[in-house]
Each structure stands twice: as structure tokens, then as C-alpha cells.
Design a protein around this motif. Sequence first.
Motif, PDB file in Angstrom:
ATOM      1  N   LEU A  74      29.950  43.268  41.239  1.00 26.21           N
ATOM      2  CA  LEU A  74      30.256  44.371  41.649  1.00 26.21           C
ATOM      3  C   LEU A  74      30.351  45.569  40.790  1.00 26.21           C
ATOM      4  O   LEU A  74      30.882  45.122  39.818  1.00 26.21           O
ATOM      5  CB  LEU A  74      31.552  44.264  42.357  1.00 26.21           C
ATOM      6  N   HIS A  75      29.913  46.474  40.918  1.00 24.74           N
ATOM      7  CA  HIS A  75      30.162  47.585  40.238  1.00 24.74           C
ATOM      8  C   HIS A  75      30.327  49.114  40.976  1.00 24.74           C
ATOM      9  O   HIS A  75      29.752  49.156  41.957  1.00 24.74           O
ATOM     10  CB  HIS A  75      28.824  47.885  39.415  1.00 24.74           C
ATOM     11  N   PHE A  76      30.915  49.736  40.511  1.00 18.22           N
ATOM     12  CA  PHE A  76      30.965  51.406  41.062  1.00 18.22           C
ATOM     13  C   PHE A  76      30.574  52.358  40.170  1.00 18.22           C
ATOM     14  O   PHE A  76      31.132  52.358  39.073  1.00 18.22           O
ATOM     15  CB  PHE A  76      32.378  51.641  41.341  1.00 18.22           C
ATOM     16  N   VAL A  77      29.945  53.474  40.817  1.00 19.92           N
ATOM     17  CA  VAL A  77      29.146  54.333  39.655  1.00 19.92           C
ATOM     18  C   VAL A  77      29.196  55.712  40.405  1.00 19.92           C
ATOM     19  O   VAL A  77      29.238  55.865  41.577  1.00 19.92           O
ATOM     20  CB  VAL A  77      27.837  54.055  39.087  1.00 19.92           C
ATOM     21  N   GLN A  78      29.605  57.005  39.698  1.00 20.87           N
ATOM     22  CA  GLN A  78      29.760  58.158  40.275  1.00 20.87           C
ATOM     23  C   GLN A  78      28.224  58.531  40.483  1.00 20.87           C
ATOM     24  O   GLN A  78      27.494  58.597  39.085  1.00 20.87           O
ATOM     25  CB  GLN A  78      30.304  59.213  39.406  1.00 20.87           C
ATOM     26  N   ALA A  79      27.728  59.134  41.473  1.00 19.81           N
ATOM     27  CA  ALA A  79      26.372  59.556  41.476  1.00 19.81           C
ATOM     28  C   ALA A  79      26.468  60.280  43.114  1.00 19.81           C
ATOM     29  O   ALA A  79      27.013  60.023  43.790  1.00 19.81           O
ATOM     30  CB  ALA A  79      25.323  58.302  41.624  1.00 19.81           C
ATOM     31  N   ASP A  80      25.313  61.459  42.931  1.00 21.19           N
ATOM     32  CA  ASP A  80      24.960  61.839  44.048  1.00 21.19           C
ATOM     33  C   ASP A  80      24.261  61.190  44.869  1.00 21.19           C
ATOM     34  O   ASP A  80      22.930  60.906  44.553  1.00 21.19           O
ATOM     35  CB  ASP A  80      24.480  63.310  43.458  1.00 21.19           C
ATOM     36  N   ALA A  81      24.622  60.899  46.278  1.00 18.79           N
ATOM     37  CA  ALA A  81      23.461  60.029  47.094  1.00 18.79           C
ATOM     38  C   ALA A  81      22.271  60.767  47.495  1.00 18.79           C
ATOM     39  O   ALA A  81      21.391  60.218  47.977  1.00 18.79           O
ATOM     40  CB  ALA A  81      24.426  59.709  48.448  1.00 18.79           C
ATOM     41  N   GLN A  82      22.201  62.153  47.225  1.00 13.71           N
ATOM     42  CA  GLN A  82      21.028  62.837  47.487  1.00 13.71           C
ATOM     43  C   GLN A  82      20.050  62.808  46.347  1.00 13.71           C
ATOM     44  O   GLN A  82      19.067  63.360  46.431  1.00 13.71           O
ATOM     45  CB  GLN A  82      21.572  64.274  47.924  1.00 13.71           C
ATOM     46  N   ASN A  83      20.622  62.238  45.259  1.00 14.42           N
ATOM     47  CA  ASN A  83      19.702  62.058  43.922  1.00 14.42           C
ATOM     48  C   ASN A  83      20.209  60.820  43.404  1.00 14.42           C
ATOM     49  O   ASN A  83      20.933  60.879  42.474  1.00 14.42           O
ATOM     50  CB  ASN A  83      19.999  63.229  43.108  1.00 14.42           C
TER      51      ASN A  83
ATOM     52  N   ALA B 210      36.873  55.999  40.049  1.00 17.70           N
ATOM     53  CA  ALA B 210      37.860  55.609  39.249  1.00 17.70           C
ATOM     54  C   ALA B 210      38.860  54.719  39.914  1.00 17.70           C
ATOM     55  O   ALA B 210      39.436  53.631  39.508  1.00 17.70           O
ATOM     56  CB  ALA B 210      38.704  56.413  38.586  1.00 17.70           C
ATOM     57  N   HIS B 211      39.101  54.893  41.175  1.00 13.28           N
ATOM     58  CA  HIS B 211      40.181  54.068  41.737  1.00 13.28           C
ATOM     59  C   HIS B 211      39.545  52.611  42.221  1.00 13.28           C
ATOM     60  O   HIS B 211      40.161  51.714  41.994  1.00 13.28           O
ATOM     61  CB  HIS B 211      40.530  54.823  43.439  1.00 13.28           C
ATOM     62  N   MET B 212      38.151  52.637  42.504  1.00 13.38           N
ATOM     63  CA  MET B 212      37.735  51.267  43.054  1.00 13.38           C
ATOM     64  C   MET B 212      37.473  50.479  41.731  1.00 13.38           C
ATOM     65  O   MET B 212      37.396  49.277  41.818  1.00 13.38           O
ATOM     66  CB  MET B 212      36.448  51.626  43.536  1.00 13.38           C
ATOM     67  N   ASN B 213      37.041  51.202  40.380  1.00  8.14           N
ATOM     68  CA  ASN B 213      36.796  50.461  39.294  1.00  8.14           C
ATOM     69  C   ASN B 213      38.149  49.808  38.646  1.00  8.14           C
ATOM     70  O   ASN B 213      38.265  48.701  38.443  1.00  8.14           O
ATOM     71  CB  ASN B 213      36.461  51.173  38.249  1.00  8.14           C
ATOM     72  N   ASN B 214      39.234  50.562  39.245  1.00  5.62           N
ATOM     73  CA  ASN B 214      40.654  49.782  38.786  1.00  5.62           C
ATOM     74  C   ASN B 214      41.007  48.912  39.559  1.00  5.62           C
ATOM     75  O   ASN B 214      41.681  47.929  39.173  1.00  5.62           O
ATOM     76  CB  ASN B 214      41.558  51.341  38.819  1.00  5.62           C
ATOM     77  N   LEU B 215      40.645  48.956  40.853  1.00  9.16           N
ATOM     78  CA  LEU B 215      40.945  47.808  41.897  1.00  9.16           C
ATOM     79  C   LEU B 215      40.172  46.480  41.343  1.00  9.16           C
ATOM     80  O   LEU B 215      40.730  45.509  41.670  1.00  9.16           O
ATOM     81  CB  LEU B 215      40.517  48.273  43.073  1.00  9.16           C
ATOM     82  N   LEU B 216      38.892  46.907  41.219  1.00 11.71           N
ATOM     83  CA  LEU B 216      37.885  45.816  40.680  1.00 11.71           C
ATOM     84  C   LEU B 216      38.499  45.138  39.429  1.00 11.71           C
ATOM     85  O   LEU B 216      38.360  43.729  39.417  1.00 11.71           O
ATOM     86  CB  LEU B 216      36.774  46.380  40.527  1.00 11.71           C
ATOM     87  N   GLU B 217      39.399  45.585  38.550  1.00 14.61           N
ATOM     88  CA  GLU B 217      39.600  44.867  37.232  1.00 14.61           C
ATOM     89  C   GLU B 217      41.265  44.676  37.561  1.00 14.61           C
ATOM     90  O   GLU B 217      41.878  44.228  36.717  1.00 14.61           O
ATOM     91  CB  GLU B 217      39.808  46.250  36.193  1.00 14.61           C
ATOM     92  N   GLY B 218      41.746  44.577  38.729  1.00 12.93           N
ATOM     93  CA  GLY B 218      43.040  44.252  39.004  1.00 12.93           C
ATOM     94  C   GLY B 218      43.922  45.187  38.729  1.00 12.93           C
ATOM     95  O   GLY B 218      45.307  44.718  38.508  1.00 12.93           O
ATOM     96  N   GLY B 219      43.773  46.495  38.784  1.00 17.01           N
ATOM     97  CA  GLY B 219      44.863  47.589  38.543  1.00 17.01           C
ATOM     98  C   GLY B 219      45.773  47.908  39.655  1.00 17.01           C
ATOM     99  O   GLY B 219      45.485  47.055  40.883  1.00 17.01           O
ATOM    100  N   GLN B 220      46.681  48.703  39.721  1.00 14.83           N
ATOM    101  CA  GLN B 220      47.442  48.945  40.895  1.00 14.83           C
ATOM    102  C   GLN B 220      48.225  47.830  41.382  1.00 14.83           C
ATOM    103  O   GLN B 220      48.609  47.805  42.500  1.00 14.83           O
ATOM    104  CB  GLN B 220      46.498  49.494  42.173  1.00 14.83           C
ATOM    105  N   SER B 221      48.691  46.963  40.526  1.00 22.78           N
ATOM    106  CA  SER B 221      49.700  45.636  40.738  1.00 22.78           C
ATOM    107  C   SER B 221      48.748  44.743  41.756  1.00 22.78           C
ATOM    108  O   SER B 221      49.411  44.120  42.387  1.00 22.78           O
ATOM    109  CB  SER B 221      50.609  46.153  41.272  1.00 22.78           C
TER     110      SER B 221
END
Length: 240
Positions: free
Chosen positions: A138-147, A114-125
Amino acid sequence: MAALHRTFHVRSLVAGTRRALAGSLAGSCLADRCLWDRLHARPHLGSVPTFDWFFGYEEVQGLLLPLLQEARAASPLRVLDVGCGTSSLCTGLYTKSPHPVDVLGVDFSPVAVAHMNNLLEGGQSQTRLCPGHPASRLHFVQADAQNLGPVASSGSFQLLLDKGTWDAVARGGLPGAYRLLSECLRVLSPQGTLIQFSDEDPDVRLPCLEQGSQGWTVTVQELGPFRGIDYFAYLVQGSH
């Protein structure tokens, strides 16, 4: 085998900026998602919206950009960062690579994603991130690296990045680290490259990678020192 249980380099992880976290990291399992949710939920220091274990994009761009140049047959080059956290690795590639890249950052912490997607969209000032090449994504997705099945098909990425993720998963046991490696190699193109960034000594890491990467070429390059600590880039490569 005692070396496998060596003291984890907490001082390198916190990079001298978060002394308050050192105790909690030293006494915790780094494969625990709740720990990372708590850490990623803490405010970032100053005006810097990302936080890097070990080092950031700037320190390794000299290694990454030639690999992107060599793999230009795939356009844009697909890059997967497993356990991306709130690192500058993905954002650095996206904003500074002169070659077109399609970067996917995955992490099992929804707080980090969520932090990185917010940063990507120009959030957090912050100013909205702009690509270094018009075709880059560039995309960020929640996922388990073992699956990685829900987010990545077999052989679909030309470059995989693991900055400290093996180290964290291995704290929960080597079987988990080998599952991570197996998934990385499954989604990696047969001509692709997996890079593990770590401070773990080659005499410990190389035998593990060679055992888990049969049929692939495993090499190591020394990096740094950064802030007085030597690091290593472990490259697992297919046929070129």
C-alpha cells in the motif's frame, strides 16, 4: 441537460456526522484543492482515523473481492484509487483482501496524502496497518488524477476505483471529468475494470461514460441503500 446541474447531495457526503461542513460544501467548488486541504486538516471524529464520503470499504467488499478473484492472473493485482482522500477504501483492501494486492492511493491534497501515510506507518496513536496477504502493498502519493503520467504508466493497473472523484471534478465542468476518465482508461489494463461509485442517477452518468469510454463495456449496479440513500457502481470494463 438540466439534470447535470442538479443539487449535489451534500447530505450524503457528510453522512450526518459533519453538519458544520454542509454549508461550506454547498457553496464551494468541489474541484478546488484548497477546499479539500482545509477539510482533510480537520480532526477526525472519535477514534476513527479515516473519513468516507458515501460509504466505506465494508459496504462494497462484496463487489470488489470477486473482481480480485477473477483477476488473480496478475499477482499482486495492481489497484489505483483516484482521489482517495482519507477514505477507508485503500486501507480496507490492503488489510482485508485475502488476495495479494498492490494498492496505490493518489490525491491532489498533500494534507490527505500525509494523513494516510502517517496512518499506514502507525501514527496518530494507531496500530501500524498489517496486510491481509503477505505479498500485499500500500502506497499513497500526491498526484492530479487528471494527469497521472508522473505516477502511472499506460495499462499498468488492473482495477481503478473512483469514489466520488468524477462527481467532485464535474462540479468544475464536464471537460475536467472527461480528462479524468481519459487518464483512468489510459492507465487501466485492456482487461481491467474501472469502478465509479456515485449517487448520480444512471440516466445522467451512463451517457457520459458511454461517450467517453468508446470501445469499453459500461454497466451499472445499484448499491445500498446506505443510510437511506441509493448509490451506484458504474463499471467500465475491457475485454475479459
